[in-house]
Design an enzyme around this catalytic site. Structure first.
Site, PDB file in Angstrom:
ATOM      1  N   GLU A 226       0.982  -1.280   0.046  1.00 28.64           N
ATOM      2  CA  GLU A 226      -0.087   0.069  -0.133  1.00 28.64           C
ATOM      3  C   GLU A 226       0.738   1.156  -0.055  1.00 28.64           C
ATOM      4  O   GLU A 226       0.491   2.354  -0.565  1.00 28.64           O
ATOM      5  CB  GLU A 226      -0.791  -0.112   1.278  1.00 28.64           C
ATOM      6  CG  GLU A 226      -1.978   0.869   1.108  1.00 28.64           C
ATOM      7  CD  GLU A 226      -3.234   0.690   2.034  1.00 28.64           C
ATOM      8  OE1 GLU A 226      -4.460   0.396   1.703  1.00 28.64           O
ATOM      9  OE2 GLU A 226      -2.716   0.517   3.395  1.00 28.64           O
TER      10      GLU A 226
ATOM     11  N   HIS B  19       7.465 -27.044  -0.486  1.00 29.51           N
ATOM     12  CA  HIS B  19       6.904 -28.137  -1.199  1.00 29.51           C
ATOM     13  C   HIS B  19       5.650 -27.682  -2.140  1.00 29.51           C
ATOM     14  O   HIS B  19       4.883 -28.461  -2.542  1.00 29.51           O
ATOM     15  CB  HIS B  19       6.249 -29.009  -0.255  1.00 29.51           C
ATOM     16  CG  HIS B  19       7.553 -29.675   0.763  1.00 29.51           C
ATOM     17  ND1 HIS B  19       8.162 -31.151   0.387  1.00 29.51           N
ATOM     18  CD2 HIS B  19       8.261 -29.457   1.748  1.00 29.51           C
ATOM     19  CE1 HIS B  19       8.928 -31.260   1.220  1.00 29.51           C
ATOM     20  NE2 HIS B  19       8.931 -30.269   1.986  1.00 29.51           N
TER      21      HIS B  19
ATOM     22  N   LYS C 218     -13.989   0.520  -4.083  1.00 20.80           N
ATOM     23  CA  LYS C 218     -15.153   1.090  -3.265  1.00 20.80           C
ATOM     24  C   LYS C 218     -16.022   1.753  -4.024  1.00 20.80           C
ATOM     25  O   LYS C 218     -17.149   1.561  -3.759  1.00 20.80           O
ATOM     26  CB  LYS C 218     -14.494   1.843  -2.017  1.00 20.80           C
ATOM     27  CG  LYS C 218     -13.659   1.542  -0.983  1.00 20.80           C
ATOM     28  CD  LYS C 218     -13.175   2.207   0.045  1.00 20.80           C
ATOM     29  CE  LYS C 218     -12.014   1.489   0.929  1.00 20.80           C
ATOM     30  NZ  LYS C 218     -11.785   2.651   2.063  1.00 20.80           N
TER      31      LYS C 218
END
Length: 445
Positions: free
Chosen positions: A286, A307, A421
């Site tokens: 961010e 793995h 948003k």
């Protein structure tokens, strides 16, 4: 106690000492912008000297509130998202029993809500809390952030119905703006205990404010030691020199970026550090991902991910570098036994501690990855403790500010977060978004 250490020897030859040192002036300028408050986003530097200027009365009050919640409640729900959630989750996960939820409780268990919009998750949480004494810490500057606001609406109603409004008012704590916003208004009307999110501290830098300190204290952890570790690192990262670990880390990762290493993988060899990596991913993603720039932050938990992701890291595109966090001292000892039949072929390590095997897995992996073309930065924590967590949290925060300024972006804003948003509000037909709703419906035809 020894402090955390940083080793960059495995960065060469991918980024040379000369290439790293070439960033001295940019790193020094970045540090100066932080310390003097002259850089972009300088109105969000409240975290910078927070550890050394913490209010003793505030800490004592947080401890008292946490004690009340621990004694009165079986569960305390911390409601928040992003920086209002990840810092506390990182510290609590690192410093508590991995299987605490399956053992008898010695105080209130801290659980989390509002960090997602998962319907099944919410339903399962409500089922868990049904008939239980619980409290709520709701963390939101505005009180209107969608994810935590939904969770708070549901859990507030549940608590009031289950225990009554008087009990709810005494066991809901709001961490919010000092004077503005829906949550501040509600807290004043209902008489909730409140703590302030400082105006000059952004969410991803807020773990050492009441945002993180209150849930951490409710979990029974020592917030004074956490702050002491952060204070020690604050003092150790004040000057522009390679003895300043934040300065050195910021320079090194940016030198690697200039050499085409576009992805940084934070690696741990202790499963308790999983959520520290999640917090770190938000902090750097961010802060730096702007203007089509920025190192992409990823994380793996080893040896588990050896793995799964190990093949790609070893032989995939050479656009990555790793920052490995190693914990020197474990809290307990488990020794591998001898087995007479030795069908699994492990008698060669019988008598060794599990941590010795883990450390050799770590060293072997670092050597293999460096040989495979992956630079490695190495961080060593003396142990997992409140003080050490405080050190590494502040270390990463300070380095993030310096690194963002080296990159020439504002490390303290997040304009891109608003895009989803706006679309979500338009799709949900939120009042005030009528034009956006029309436009997005046209796109979807």
């Amino acid at each position: 106690m020894n402090s955390m250490q940083l080793n960059i020897k495995n960065v060469a030859p991918f980024a040379t000492k000369e290439q790293i040192d070439a960033l001295d002036s940019a790193a020094a300028a970045g540090l100066e912008k932080l310390e003097k408050g002259t850089g972009a986003g300088n109105d969000f530097l409240g975290w910078l000297h927070l550890p050394s200027s913490v209010d003793e009365a505030l800490i004592a009050d947080i401890e008292n509130t946490a004690r009340t919640l621990r004694e009165d409640c079986e569960y305390v729900v911390a409601i928040g998202i992003g920086g209002s959630y990840l810092g506390a989750k990182a510290v609590i996960s690192a410093l508590t029993d991995s299987f605490a939820d399956l053992k008898p409780a010695t105080g209130a268990r801290v659980v989390f809500a509002g960090q997602n919009i998962g319907e099944d998750y919410t339903n399962e949480l409500v089922a868990l809390l049904k008939g239980k004494k619980f409290g709520i810490i709701v963390i939101s500057k505005s009180g209107t952030t969608t994810e935590p606001a939904i969770a708070f609406r549901i859990l507030k109603e549940m608590l009031e119905k289950q225990e009554g409004k008087d009990y709810a008012a005494k066991h809901i704590v709001a961490v919010t703006d000092a004077a503005r916003g829906a949550l501040r208004k509600l807290a004043t009307e209902e008489g909730y205990a409140t703590y302030v999110i400082p105006d000059n501290v952004g969410g991803r830098f807020s773990v050492l404010t009441p945002v993180g300190l209150l849930p951490i204290a409710v979990a029974g952890l020592d917030i004074r030691a956490l702050l002491a570790g952060a204070k020690a690192m604050e003092e150790a990262t004040a000057k522009a020199c390679d003895c300043n670990l934040s300065y050195l880390y910021a320079k090194t990762r940016n030198a690697l970026y200039k050499q085409g290493k576009k992805i940084e993988i934070l690696v741990n060899y202790n499963p308790k550090l999983h959520f520290l990596a999640e917090w770190w991913k938000q902090l750097y993603g961010e802060s730096e991902g702007k203007d089509n720039l920025g190192i992409f932050p990823a994380a793996v938990d080893n040896s588990t991910d050896l793995h799964s992701m190990g093949q790609w890291i070893q032989e995939g595109e050479r656009s990555i570098f790793e920052t490995v966090i190693s914990v020197a001292k474990q809290q307990t000892e488990v020794v591998i036994p001898t087995d007479e039949a030795n069908l699994d072929g492990l008698n060669y390590i019988a008598g060794k501690r599990i941590d010795e095997v883990n450390k050799m897995a770590e060293l072997g992996t670092v050597l293999a990855h460096v040989d495979g073309g992956v630079p490695n930065i190495h961080i060593t924590l003396p142990e997992l403790s409140e003080r050490c967590l405080g050190e590494i949290i502040y270390f990463f925060e300070k380095a993030c500010g310096i690194s963002g300024y080296i990159l020439d972006v504002n490390p303290f804003n997040q304009p891109g977060v608003e895009a989803y948003k706006k679309n979500m509000f338009a799709l949900l037909n939120k009042p005030g978004y009528e034009e956006e709703s029309k436009a997005i419906q046209e796109k979807l035809k």
